[in-house]
Enzyme design. Structure first.
Site, PDB file in Angstrom:
ATOM      1  N   SER A   1       0.805  -1.226   0.000  1.00  0.00           N
ATOM      2  CA  SER A   1       0.000   0.000   0.000  1.00  0.00           C
ATOM      3  C   SER A   1       0.841   1.281   0.000  1.00  0.00           C
ATOM      4  O   SER A   1       1.882   1.371   0.657  1.00  0.00           O
ATOM      5  CB  SER A   1      -0.892   0.013   1.242  1.00  0.00           C
ATOM      6  OG  SER A   1      -1.531   1.264   1.348  1.00  0.00           O
TER       7      SER A   1
ATOM      8  N   GLY B   1     -18.653  -2.390 -13.376  1.00  0.00           N
ATOM      9  CA  GLY B   1     -18.181  -2.888 -12.087  1.00  0.00           C
ATOM     10  C   GLY B   1     -19.057  -2.438 -10.931  1.00  0.00           C
ATOM     11  O   GLY B   1     -19.623  -1.331 -10.945  1.00  0.00           O
ATOM     12  N   ALA B   2     -19.199  -3.329  -9.945  1.00  0.00           N
ATOM     13  CA  ALA B   2     -20.025  -3.029  -8.773  1.00  0.00           C
ATOM     14  C   ALA B   2     -19.371  -3.614  -7.522  1.00  0.00           C
ATOM     15  O   ALA B   2     -20.044  -4.086  -6.612  1.00  0.00           O
ATOM     16  CB  ALA B   2     -21.428  -3.606  -8.974  1.00  0.00           C
ATOM     17  N   GLY B   3     -18.042  -3.572  -7.497  1.00  0.00           N
ATOM     18  CA  GLY B   3     -17.315  -4.116  -6.348  1.00  0.00           C
ATOM     19  C   GLY B   3     -16.931  -3.011  -5.372  1.00  0.00           C
ATOM     20  O   GLY B   3     -17.637  -2.020  -5.226  1.00  0.00           O
ATOM     21  N   GLY B   4     -15.779  -3.201  -4.730  1.00  0.00           N
ATOM     22  CA  GLY B   4     -15.306  -2.266  -3.705  1.00  0.00           C
ATOM     23  C   GLY B   4     -15.101  -0.859  -4.232  1.00  0.00           C
ATOM     24  O   GLY B   4     -15.217   0.108  -3.476  1.00  0.00           O
TER      25      GLY B   4
ATOM     26  N   SER C   1      -9.301  -1.918   4.207  1.00  0.00           N
ATOM     27  CA  SER C   1      -9.391  -2.313   2.795  1.00  0.00           C
ATOM     28  C   SER C   1      -9.742  -3.788   2.711  1.00  0.00           C
ATOM     29  O   SER C   1     -10.115  -4.397   3.721  1.00  0.00           O
ATOM     30  CB  SER C   1      -8.087  -1.953   2.063  1.00  0.00           C
ATOM     31  OG  SER C   1      -8.312  -2.017   0.678  1.00  0.00           O
TER      32      SER C   1
ATOM     33  N   TYR D   1      -4.497   2.488 -11.404  1.00  0.00           N
ATOM     34  CA  TYR D   1      -3.400   3.458 -11.489  1.00  0.00           C
ATOM     35  C   TYR D   1      -2.041   2.793 -11.679  1.00  0.00           C
ATOM     36  O   TYR D   1      -1.012   3.460 -11.758  1.00  0.00           O
ATOM     37  CB  TYR D   1      -3.382   4.412 -10.292  1.00  0.00           C
ATOM     38  CG  TYR D   1      -3.439   3.753  -8.939  1.00  0.00           C
ATOM     39  CD1 TYR D   1      -2.301   3.281  -8.321  1.00  0.00           C
ATOM     40  CD2 TYR D   1      -4.661   3.603  -8.293  1.00  0.00           C
ATOM     41  CE1 TYR D   1      -2.370   2.680  -7.081  1.00  0.00           C
ATOM     42  CE2 TYR D   1      -4.739   2.999  -7.053  1.00  0.00           C
ATOM     43  CZ  TYR D   1      -3.585   2.542  -6.452  1.00  0.00           C
ATOM     44  OH  TYR D   1      -3.666   1.935  -5.229  1.00  0.00           O
TER      45      TYR D   1
ATOM     46  N   LYS E   1     -13.824  -4.493   4.160  1.00  0.00           N
ATOM     47  CA  LYS E   1     -14.659  -3.291   3.981  1.00  0.00           C
ATOM     48  C   LYS E   1     -16.123  -3.504   4.383  1.00  0.00           C
ATOM     49  O   LYS E   1     -16.761  -2.579   4.881  1.00  0.00           O
ATOM     50  CB  LYS E   1     -14.601  -2.827   2.521  1.00  0.00           C
ATOM     51  CG  LYS E   1     -13.323  -2.097   2.183  1.00  0.00           C
ATOM     52  CD  LYS E   1     -13.369  -1.571   0.758  1.00  0.00           C
ATOM     53  CE  LYS E   1     -12.198  -0.640   0.507  1.00  0.00           C
ATOM     54  NZ  LYS E   1     -12.206  -0.078  -0.847  1.00  0.00           N
TER      55      LYS E   1
ATOM     56  N   ASN F   1     -14.334   2.369   4.318  1.00  0.00           N
ATOM     57  CA  ASN F   1     -12.868   2.350   4.130  1.00  0.00           C
ATOM     58  C   ASN F   1     -12.142   3.232   5.139  1.00  0.00           C
ATOM     59  O   ASN F   1     -10.916   3.255   5.168  1.00  0.00           O
ATOM     60  CB  ASN F   1     -12.482   2.717   2.687  1.00  0.00           C
ATOM     61  CG  ASN F   1     -12.496   4.211   2.446  1.00  0.00           C
ATOM     62  OD1 ASN F   1     -13.177   4.962   3.147  1.00  0.00           O
ATOM     63  ND2 ASN F   1     -11.753   4.662   1.457  1.00  0.00           N
TER      64      ASN F   1
HETATM   65  P1  NAD Z   1     -13.742  -6.001  -6.619  1.00  0.00           P
HETATM   66  O1  NAD Z   1     -13.149  -7.350  -6.754  1.00  0.00           O
HETATM   67  O2  NAD Z   1     -14.461  -5.628  -5.393  1.00  0.00           O
HETATM   68  O3  NAD Z   1     -14.757  -5.770  -7.860  1.00  0.00           O
HETATM   69  C1  NAD Z   1     -14.379  -6.053  -9.186  1.00  0.00           C
HETATM   70  C2  NAD Z   1     -15.521  -5.726 -10.141  1.00  0.00           C
HETATM   71  O4  NAD Z   1     -15.078  -5.968 -11.480  1.00  0.00           O
HETATM   72  C3  NAD Z   1     -16.768  -6.588  -9.971  1.00  0.00           C
HETATM   73  O5  NAD Z   1     -17.905  -5.824 -10.284  1.00  0.00           O
HETATM   74  C4  NAD Z   1     -16.563  -7.719 -10.980  1.00  0.00           C
HETATM   75  O6  NAD Z   1     -17.796  -8.251 -11.430  1.00  0.00           O
HETATM   76  C5  NAD Z   1     -15.859  -6.990 -12.094  1.00  0.00           C
HETATM   77  N1  NAD Z   1     -14.941  -7.839 -12.861  1.00  0.00           N
HETATM   78  C6  NAD Z   1     -13.951  -8.610 -12.361  1.00  0.00           C
HETATM   79  N2  NAD Z   1     -13.290  -9.221 -13.369  1.00  0.00           N
HETATM   80  C7  NAD Z   1     -13.856  -8.812 -14.519  1.00  0.00           C
HETATM   81  C8  NAD Z   1     -13.618  -9.093 -15.889  1.00  0.00           C
HETATM   82  N3  NAD Z   1     -12.636  -9.911 -16.275  1.00  0.00           N
HETATM   83  N4  NAD Z   1     -14.399  -8.495 -16.805  1.00  0.00           N
HETATM   84  C9  NAD Z   1     -15.383  -7.656 -16.426  1.00  0.00           C
HETATM   85  N5  NAD Z   1     -15.663  -7.353 -15.141  1.00  0.00           N
HETATM   86  C10 NAD Z   1     -14.899  -7.928 -14.195  1.00  0.00           C
HETATM   87  O7  NAD Z   1     -12.539  -4.995  -6.908  1.00  0.00           O
HETATM   88  P2  NAD Z   1     -12.478  -3.447  -6.489  1.00  0.00           P
HETATM   89  O8  NAD Z   1     -11.959  -3.322  -5.122  1.00  0.00           O
HETATM   90  O9  NAD Z   1     -13.770  -2.815  -6.851  1.00  0.00           O
HETATM   91  O10 NAD Z   1     -11.344  -2.902  -7.461  1.00  0.00           O
HETATM   92  C11 NAD Z   1     -11.578  -2.713  -8.846  1.00  0.00           C
HETATM   93  C12 NAD Z   1     -10.471  -1.837  -9.430  1.00  0.00           C
HETATM   94  O11 NAD Z   1     -10.542  -0.528  -8.863  1.00  0.00           O
HETATM   95  C13 NAD Z   1      -9.062  -2.341  -9.144  1.00  0.00           C
HETATM   96  O12 NAD Z   1      -8.289  -2.137 -10.293  1.00  0.00           O
HETATM   97  C14 NAD Z   1      -8.566  -1.447  -8.045  1.00  0.00           C
HETATM   98  O13 NAD Z   1      -7.162  -1.263  -8.096  1.00  0.00           O
HETATM   99  C15 NAD Z   1      -9.256  -0.154  -8.406  1.00  0.00           C
HETATM  100  N6  NAD Z   1      -9.423   0.745  -7.245  1.00  0.00           N
HETATM  101  C16 NAD Z   1      -8.898   1.984  -7.345  1.00  0.00           C
HETATM  102  C17 NAD Z   1      -9.063   2.873  -6.306  1.00  0.00           C
HETATM  103  C18 NAD Z   1      -8.472   4.249  -6.448  1.00  0.00           C
HETATM  104  O14 NAD Z   1      -8.432   4.974  -5.449  1.00  0.00           O
HETATM  105  N7  NAD Z   1      -8.048   4.640  -7.628  1.00  0.00           N
HETATM  106  C19 NAD Z   1      -9.751   2.505  -5.149  1.00  0.00           C
HETATM  107  C20 NAD Z   1     -10.282   1.211  -5.075  1.00  0.00           C
HETATM  108  C21 NAD Z   1     -10.096   0.333  -6.135  1.00  0.00           C
END
Ligand code: NAD
Length: 287
Positions: free
Chosen positions: A21, A132-135, A68, A235, A72, A93
């Protein structure tokens, strides 16, 4: 070193794995720059140790902590209060300890919105397509809706995160004036059509970073239009395949996730210290 004394307040980061980190370097340099008496340390905490670690925030009278993956969502039952955006996102977070009362916040969404504002960009009243609908995708969608984005088309694979995507759409439509819809990422025609009518396309899937480097959900530059924003939450690398495609299309504003990373930290910094993080100094130092 001179800053650390008997009055120094501790702020943690609880996640697993976490040694990679940038947050400890970011926050400790910001404390040093402003002469604030805090220290920020990363702790490798998995779900199994989380409850005791949260108790330690109270016991040690820590000022708070970042949280993280994978904690979360799991941390919520151990906290006393939740900020409205954290409650809507079902994720935290940042934790702030006010005399033993722990409040959970989510600063990823506000960090996303602030990073756009830093570039002079305003997406309020506009339409966003979000993959996307994750973290990351969840707080981005919630905060954008709370801040006045008019319409959000959320695309997700039919995977473990689909249910979260359904929840996001449901809560946005119930609690905000934004109109949210859920779409299958597998339906490429629909995906193309929604991007074409959007002012911003945001990829919050992590496609484009390891192990999916050199991959992108949008390969055809003709899907984009010039006067839009293409935002990748990734990033590392600084320029993803998606960003290359957007630049090839001549898109005006192509952004990576560095600004969001910096601003989510700055929001947490303000919650703990009451001070503004010197973001220009930190950007220069770290990025
Ligand atoms: P996560 O695992 O919680 O969610 C991932 C999401 O992407 C889900 O919705 C999943 O369905 C989808 N996904 C996964 N693989 C896929 C694929 N091959 N094709 C299509 N969709 C796919 O992850 P997260 O924590 O949400 O992180 C996602 C990205 O965001 C990472 O690259 C992370 O580094 C980045 N991120 C950046 C910041 C920032 O401050 N810039 C903060 C948090 C996360």
């Amino acid at each position: 070193m001179e800053r650390i004394d008997g009055h120094t307040l501790l702020i943690g980061l609880m996640a697993y794995p976490i040694r990679h980190s940038m947050s400890p370097t970011m926050h400790n340099n910001a404390f040093a720059k402003l002469g604030l008496n805090y220290a920020y340390l990363a702790f490798e905490i998995d779900n199994d140790k989380l409850e005791k670690a949260v108790d330690a925030i109270r016991t040690l009278d820590m000022r708070g902590s970042n949280v993280s993956m994978p904690n979360k969502q799991k941390i919520i039952p151990y906290l006393d209060k939740l900020d409205p955006a954290a409650k809507m996102a079902g994720a935290v977070n940042t934790v702030v300890n006010d005399n033993g009362v722990l409040t959970g916040y989510t600063t990823d969404g506000t960090g996303f919105m602030k990073s756009l504002a830093d570039e002079g960009l305003d997406i309020r009243g506009k339409k966003m397509t979000l993959a996307g609908a994750g973290g990351a995708g969840t707080p981005i969608a919630i905060q954008a809706a709370l801040d006045g984005v008019k319409e959000i088309s959320i695309f997700n694979l039919d995977d473990a995160q689909w249910e979260q995507a359904e929840k996001n759409v449901e809560i946005i439509n119930r609690e905000t004036d934004c109109k949210a819809t859920l779409h299958h990422l597998e339906d490429k025609e629909d995906f193309k059509k929604e991007i074409a009518s959007s002012y911003i396309y945001c990829d919050a899937t992590g496609v484009g970073m390891k192990p999916l480097e050199n991959m992108t959900l949008v390969e055809d530059p003709s899907w984009f239009h010039k006067d839009m924003i293409v935002f990748d939450t990734v990033y590392a690398p600084r320029e993803t395949k998606l960003m290359k495609v957007a630049k090839e299309a001549g898109v005006d504003h192509v952004l990576n996730g560095l600004g969001m990373m910096l601003e989510q930290g700055a929001e947490a910094f303000k919650l703990w210290t009451g001070e503004d993080m010197p973001v220009d100094y930190i950007r220069e130092l770290l990025f």
